[in-house]
Motif scaffolding. Structure first.
Motif, short mmCIF file in Angstrom:
data_model
loop_
_atom_site.label_atom_id
_atom_site.label_comp_id
_atom_site.label_asym_id
_atom_site.label_seq_id
_atom_site.Cartn_x
_atom_site.Cartn_y
_atom_site.Cartn_z
N TYR A 1 0.53 5.41 0.18
CA TYR A 1 -0.42 6.50 0.38
C TYR A 1 -0.01 7.71 -0.45
N ALA B 1 -7.12 -2.45 5.49
CA ALA B 1 -7.20 -3.09 4.17
C ALA B 1 -8.20 -4.25 4.21
N VAL C 1 -8.95 0.93 3.38
CA VAL C 1 -7.77 1.12 2.54
C VAL C 1 -8.01 0.26 1.31
N PRO C 2 -8.03 0.79 0.12
CA PRO C 2 -7.76 2.18 -0.25
C PRO C 2 -9.03 2.98 -0.52
N HIS C 3 -10.24 2.38 -0.38
CA HIS C 3 -11.43 3.10 -0.84
C HIS C 3 -11.64 4.40 -0.08
N THR D 1 -9.27 5.85 2.40
CA THR D 1 -8.08 6.63 2.72
C THR D 1 -7.36 7.14 1.47
N GLY E 1 -4.77 6.38 -1.83
CA GLY E 1 -3.54 5.60 -1.95
C GLY E 1 -3.73 4.44 -2.93
N THR E 2 -2.64 3.73 -3.16
CA THR E 2 -2.66 2.65 -4.14
C THR E 2 -2.42 1.34 -3.43
N LEU E 3 -3.26 0.36 -3.73
CA LEU E 3 -3.07 -0.96 -3.15
C LEU E 3 -2.72 -1.92 -4.29
N THR F 1 -2.80 0.09 8.76
CA THR F 1 -3.01 -0.05 7.32
C THR F 1 -3.48 -1.46 6.97
N VAL G 1 0.86 -1.18 0.00
CA VAL G 1 0.00 0.00 0.00
C VAL G 1 0.89 1.23 0.00
#
Lengths: 372, 601
Positions: free
Chosen positions: B11, B48, B53-55, B57, B59-61, B44, B9
């Motif tokens: 951010y 998840a 996370v990530p919807h 916050t 960022g890229t998962l 995190t 993840v």
């Protein structure tokens, strides 16, 4: 139904709407009279019912605030009448203030000048009426849980209701934050009282509030807030049309009713608009899949409570047409107001909830560490 | 039930991923504990699982997270609400409604369950969590433990398959924590719920775990295994594990009960040995090591975070430490096993004194006829359940509350009648939320303001900050600091005025063992310099390491007051783990035992 009111539990609790109808009935009655004795009686009735049936919930403590607000309104009305004069002609001059000369364009406004007992009395009657209205609203606020009232809203308005509930729980948190941060200023060796101290904690308080709202939004999302059902497009479009059309109809109808010319079409358009808007709301509710947990039931006691409020209003309106003089004691000439017997008896009907509404449990005192 | 496939993840604009290479599986019906030092991405990982996370916050998962077969990429948190229940760190931020019963029903209402199902489940949950008496109460009037139980209940009613909890017991007193953990146990055993939880207070939870996932360092892949195996290598571990490592017990005990069964030989060895730091001869030896506090805090050697990943199983950690001290890498203040000895002379006036003190808050007697004297150089731990009046007592000492009866004097002055600027020189309080003390937007500005407030020479506060937090740059925003760093900054701000009496309210909330270790060294140093310290805490291990005296409050009254060893050893709730293992011997901390073993070896 036994004669004694039951203890209030979730299943016997009075519908919040009933309290509001009762209080609005009292308020409507208050708006029809300037007789200080009748107004005082109304305040007394509302106060007695609040004292008899309010809970220990945070909103119930707001009654005191409304009382103070009512007094403030009377005070402001008197101060204005004192300094800005009053259109009421009077002969009993209390004091003569120096009058401020105003330019030509400000004619009709007066600052200073004669202060008459009649003018002050009229202002007091007027302020008392407004104050009573406020206190009646305060009574409803203290007796009915605002959250439970909002839960009775139709499904389509649910989200608006949630926003209001969240805002209402935030306000006390905000106050607690301000208190905590002001106390913390003391720890830095800075004064913790005064306006400046309040200003300087503003930013941290807002920051905290923002963080809390983000956390709450995350929690609500994770708990399924905003899950929606699939609705066919045709239904969606019908909903929009009905709601918008209905609101337009309501506006046009109201205008028609108020304007001189359109009285004929006003009422039907207003009713049709209302019907369409309600239909839209009902259809819109189908998009939300929410169900309701133990909604308040409208039972016999709710009928009695709301009915007593409406009866007070109706009796006062009737008395107003039957004997307007008794309900509006003149300020000129100065006379002592008399209590008209029948309207007073009508007001006492408003005491009914103090006997039929379920008795709230005495909440045990709780301890809580410093606000966290 | 929960699967992570090569998850990383990143951010927003962060240069490095917050977590990476996460590959793990949590089987159905297990209680799985996520451990690791602060800042390794535990939250995190937890978020998840529920899709925040990530919807939510941003960022890229990368990789794939599936929960009960649902991929979090295609399912938003609200669409996972029926399989995952999430409770965050602060239960108050979790509540949407205002009463207990409504809160329990809220999630079910969102899912659109039928009214009769909702009614039945609410009643079941009220019984399961012991909340039936509280059903009509407003949530804000509940105690911390009750709120935490309501928060758990509110996600249980939807019958989730997975329960995700972030530090469920950190803010709770020992008894309330037991309450919450008992509930979790019951869920796992009776209902087959899968529970994933992160917790700093390992001494409370590790014995209940079926599996432990260790995130050893930021960016490092997780190590998964049975609790005993992971605890053998983990940089964060509870005292009972430290004791087990020290005594080289195998398999490593995780609970006090396991440890007691193996401890008979250790107890025999320790019989007749006086615990260090309590007898007069030990006191002579301790003074100098405690005096060098600052240097060690700066070097970070005592942190225990850096040296744990080496995975040298079964190697007594404390022996390694001793070896290092021997080779001259610097005095390890943590080897000072017990509180700094008290100065014997007590000629001067007490730093603070309360006589017959009563304080009313609203209608409640928050304190009732409290007598307490704090001497210079003395450290007192104030304990008791949530709402017992600990914070009120601290607040009264800084003049936030006016006594209703009795008197309180701090440095000869009545605090509530003393102006803040004068009071600053007598007493300093670090509140529960250290952020409350920080207003400026950079560390440097905060320090300058503190110097100004205290009329100290410019640079005084910054020097203190440098001593406590060597790596913090001037331009850092206080909000971007970790919990431990923020606490240290607030402490530096308070210490700028050099108050002889220092008060700390719940200082170890949210701190990992490393940060706690640094705090302990720091406070010992201050005590050695003659500061009187009063800390209100739920952390029995902290009290055991630091306090000369323990004062236990209940309902606003003092119910116990005496030397730490006497008060805590006899109490089931407030005894530290080492005391429970070695009872009836009066040992409190692992370093004490380590020193004694070294001496007798």
């Amino acid at each position: 139904m036994s004669a004694l009111a039951p203890r209030a539990t979730r299943s016997t609790a009075l519908h919040a709407g009933a309290w509001w109808l009762w209080a609005l009935g009292l308020a409507a009655a208050a708006s029809r009279t300037t007789n200080p004795l009748l107004l005082g009686l109304l305040i007394g009735v509302a106060g007695y019912v609040v004292a008899a049936r309010r809970t220990d919930a945070p909103w119930a403590r707001s009654y005191g605030a409304f009382l103070k607000l009512g007094l403030l309104v009377i005070g402001i009305r008197l101060v204005f009448a004192f300094f800005l004069g009053s259109p009421i002609p009077g002969t009993h001059v209390l004091v003569t203030l120096p009058e401020v000369p105003l330019p030509e364009w400000a004619r009709g406004v007066r600052i200073g000048g004669r202060v008459t007992a009649e003018g002050m009395l009229f202002a007091f009657y007027d302020g008392l009426k407004l104050g009573t209205l406020l206190i009646c609203v305060g009574a409803a606020n203290a007796l009915a849980s605002p959250a439970r009232l909002l839960k009775s809203l139709p499904g389509a308005l649910y989200e608006a209701g949630v926003a209001v509930v969240v805002a209402m729980t935030f306000a006390p948190n905000l106050v607690a934050d301000v208190q905590r941060l002001r106390a913390a200023r003391r720890l830095r060796g800075r004064p913790d009282r005064g306006f400046k101290a309040l200003l300087q904690v503003g930013l941290p308080v807002l920051e905290g509030a923002l963080e809390r709202s983000v956390a709450l939004a995350a929690a609500m999302d994770a708990r399924g807030y905003g899950r929606t059902a699939q609705v066919p497009p045709a239904v969606r479009h019908t909903t929009t049309t009905l709601t918008l059309g209905g609101l337009l109809g309501v506006c046009a109808g109201t205008y028609g009713l108020l304007a001189d010319t359109g009285a004929a079409y006003g009422l039907p358009v207003l009713l049709a608009g209302l019907a369409a808007a309600l239909g839209g709301l009902w259809l819109g509710g189908r998009r939300s899949i929410r169900s309701r947990y133990r909604p308040d039931r409208w039972g016999v006691r709710a009928w009695l409570v709301s009915g007593s409020g409406i009866a007070v209003a109706a009796l006062m309106i009737w008395a107003n047409s039957a004997d307007p003089a008794a309900l509006h004691p003149p300020a000129v000439p100065l006379t002592a107001p008399v209590l008209p017997l029948w309207p007073a008896a009508g007001v006492l009907v408003g005491l009914l909830p103090a006997f039929v509404a379920p008795l709230p449990p005495r909440a045990e005192p709780y301890t809580k560490e410093s606000p966290q | 039930m929960i699967r992570f496939d090569q998850v990383s993840v990143t951010y927003g604009d962060a240069a490095e991923p917050a977590v990476q290479g996460i590959d793990l599986t949590v089987p159905e019906g297990e209680l799985c504990l996520l451990v690791g030092p602060s800042g390794v991405g535990k939250s995190t990982v937890l978020n998840a699982v529920c899709g925040l996370v990530p919807h939510f916050t941003g960022g890229t998962l990368h990789g794939r997270v599936t929960v009960a077969g649902r991929d979090t990429r295609t399912h938003r948190p609200r669409e996972l609400a029926d399989v995952v229940g999430t409770v965050g760190q602060d239960p108050l931020a979790h509540f949407v409604t205002d009463t207990v019963e409504d809160e329990l029903a809220y999630g079910m209402e969102s899912l659109g369950l039928a009214p009769d199902v909702m009614r039945r489940r609410v009643e079941e949950t009220l019984d399961l969590l012991g909340l039936a008496d509280l059903r009509d109460r407003a949530i804000t009037t509940l105690s911390g433990g009750q709120q935490q139980r309501v928060a758990i209940g509110s996600v249980l009613t939807t019958h989730p398959k997975v329960l995700v909890l972030d530090e469920p017991t950190s803010a709770l007193d020992p008894a309330a924590a037991e309450e919450v953990l008992a509930v979790l146990q019951r869920l796992v055993h009776d209902l087959g719920t899968t529970v994933l939880l992160a917790e700093h207070r390992l001494e409370r939870v590790v014995q209940y775990a079926d599996q432990v996932i260790l995130l050893p360092a930021p960016g490092a892949p997780p190590i998964t295994g049975a609790p005993a195996d992971i605890m053998a290598v983990s940089p964060v571990h509870p005292p009972v594990v430290a004791l087990g490592r020290l005594a080289e017990w195998s398999p490593l005990p995780l609970s006090v009960r396991d440890a007691r069964r193996r401890a008979s030989s250790l107890r025999e060895r320790l019989v007749g040995v006086e615990p260090g730091g309590m007898g007069p001869e030990a006191a002579a030896g301790d003074g100098d090591s405690a005096g060098t506090v600052g240097s060690d805090a700066a070097s970070g050697a005592g942190t225990g975070t850096a040296d744990g990943g080496g995975a040298r199983k079964r190697l007594g950690r404390w022996r390694r430490r001793d070896a290092r001290t021997g080779t001259g890498t610097g005095a390890d203040a943590r080897s000072a096993p017990a509180p700094v000895p008290l100065p014997v002379t007590t000629g001067g006036p007490p730093a603070a004194e309360a006589v017959g003190l009563s304080v009313r808050r609203g209608r409640i007697d928050a304190l009732h006829r409290v007598d307490l004297a704090v001497r210079a150089g003395e450290t007192i731990a104030l304990m008791g359940r949530n709402g017992a009046g600990k914070s009120t007592l601290l607040g009264t000492l800084v003049g936030m509350h006016e006594p209703a009866a009795g008197s309180v004097r701090v440095g000869g002055a009545a605090p509530h009648r003393t102006g803040p600027r004068t009071l600053l020189r007598h007493v300093g309080l670090v509140p529960q939320e250290p952020r409350d003390l920080l207003y400026a937007d950079t560390v440097a500005a905060e320090c300058a303001a503190a110097d100004h407030d205290a009329d100290a020479a410019p640079g005084t506060c910054r020097d203190l900050v440098t001593r406590l937090l060597p790596d913090v740059a001037d331009g850092t925003h206080p909000r971007d600091l970790s919990e431990g760093q923020r606490l240290a900054l607030a402490l530096a701000v308070v210490l700028t005025a050099r108050p002889p009496l220092l008060l700390l309210d719940e200082p170890t909330r949210g701190l990992d063992y490393a940060a706690k270790g640094r705090l302990v060294q720091l406070l010992r140093g201050l005590a050695a310099e003659g500061h009187a310290i009063v800390l209100a805490t739920h952390d029995v291990e902290l009290a055991a390491e630091l306090a000369h005296r323990v004062v236990i409050l209940a309902d606003g009254e003092i119910v116990a007051d005496g030397p730490t060893a006497e008060v805590v050893v006899s109490s089931p709730a407030f005894a530290p783990q080492v005391a429970k293992v070695l009872a009836p011997l009066p040992w409190l901390t692992v370093p004490q035992v380590a020193q004694a073993l070294e001496a007798t070896a």
